[in-house]
Write a protein that holds these residues in place. Structure first.
Motif, PDB file in Angstrom:
ATOM      1  N   LEU A   1      20.145  60.113  21.336  1.00 34.86           N
ATOM      2  CA  LEU A   1      19.117  61.146  21.514  1.00 34.86           C
ATOM      3  C   LEU A   1      17.807  60.713  20.846  1.00 34.86           C
ATOM      4  O   LEU A   1      17.416  61.237  19.792  1.00 34.86           O
ATOM      5  N   PRO A   2      17.112  59.764  21.442  1.00 38.46           N
ATOM      6  CA  PRO A   2      15.888  59.225  20.831  1.00 38.46           C
ATOM      7  C   PRO A   2      14.755  60.235  20.691  1.00 38.46           C
ATOM      8  O   PRO A   2      13.838  60.030  19.884  1.00 38.46           O
ATOM      9  N   ASN A   3      14.804  61.344  21.441  1.00 44.46           N
ATOM     10  CA  ASN A   3      13.748  62.352  21.356  1.00 44.46           C
ATOM     11  C   ASN A   3      13.999  63.377  20.250  1.00 44.46           C
ATOM     12  O   ASN A   3      13.151  64.236  20.005  1.00 44.46           O
ATOM     13  N   PHE A   4      15.146  63.296  19.607  1.00 49.86           N
ATOM     14  CA  PHE A   4      15.451  64.161  18.465  1.00 49.86           C
ATOM     15  C   PHE A   4      15.082  63.443  17.173  1.00 49.86           C
ATOM     16  O   PHE A   4      15.011  62.211  17.135  1.00 49.86           O
ATOM     17  N   ARG A   5      14.879  64.208  16.104  1.00 55.01           N
ATOM     18  CA  ARG A   5      14.619  63.629  14.781  1.00 55.01           C
ATOM     19  C   ARG A   5      15.786  63.981  13.855  1.00 55.01           C
ATOM     20  O   ARG A   5      16.099  65.156  13.679  1.00 55.01           O
TER      21      ARG A   5
END
Length: 220
Positions: A102-106
């Motif tokens: 999930l690269p769009n999550f931090r």
């Protein structure tokens, strides 16, 4: 030999992700396998996990962690900056696999054990995970600048203890997601009065014959 083993790992991971209805690419598989190799290498000295076998680690760590992904996606924020705190992250599970997929999550991975955070920090650097950070702290004394949309845990503590330690870190409309084995009925009965169960989802880990449940909670 290394290439043959890597291909074998890629195949098992690919089949596992397919069973979980997750779409992955070659980069995801490479990072997962690299994380696996680092975990097993550091484990010899740092005692990060009781599992030393590659195949078992893929199933019981990587794919187990991946069962969380569909649920996390359901709570993705429209601004594209969904924040997740993984409490008691240990050797980076489920936080590292989740950050890979999930690269769009931090992701903020928190643990009190310095050697485990040292490992997780090294993994983040080696895998170039720009969406993850490791924090060595007791979660109750941790002081982040912002609250989190989601707070997760895997084999951390009882649900009540987890909620009481992290409640101040959860955003107004945030969710707790607890990864458990058997359905924790007694723990659920003891949750604080200000908390409600949103959902209990039974999940299956590919190649693993054991119960797994995800418990989602929120403030009332």
């Amino acid at each position: 030999m290394v290439q043959k083993m890597q291909n074998k790992n890629f195949e098992r991971l690919s089949e596992g992700f397919k069973a979980l209805h997750l779409s992955v690419n070659e980069v995801n598989l490479e990072k997962m396998d690299k994380f696996l190799q680092l975990l097993l290498k550091w484990n010899k000295v740092y005692n990060l996990t009781s599992i030393n076998n590659e195949t078992e680690a893929i199933d019981k760590h990587l794919l187990d962690s991946a069962t969380l992904i569909p649920l996390l996606k359901e709570f993705e924020q429209p601004n594209g900056k969904t924040s997740v705190m993984d409490v008691g992250c240990g050797g980076g599970l489920p936080g590292i696999p989740a950050a890979i997929l999930l690269p769009n999550f931090r992701f903020t991975l928190v643990d009190t054990v310095a050697k485990k955070i040292a490992f997780v920090s090294q993994v983040i650097i080696n895998l170039k995970l720009l969406n993850a950070q490791a924090v060595n702290a007791r979660v109750e004394s941790y002081c982040p600048e912002e609250k989190f949309d989601l707070i997760t845990s895997r084999a951390f503590a009882s649900i009540s203890t987890f909620i009481n330690l992290t409640e101040k870190h959860l955003s107004k409309n945030g969710r707790w997601i607890v990864m458990k084995g058997k359905l924790p009925e007694e723990e659920i009965e003891k949750i604080p009065d200000f908390v409600k169960v949103v959902e209990i989802r039974k999940v299956e880990i590919p190649n693993v014959d054991s119960e797994r449940h995800l418990v989602v909670l929120s403030r009332k």
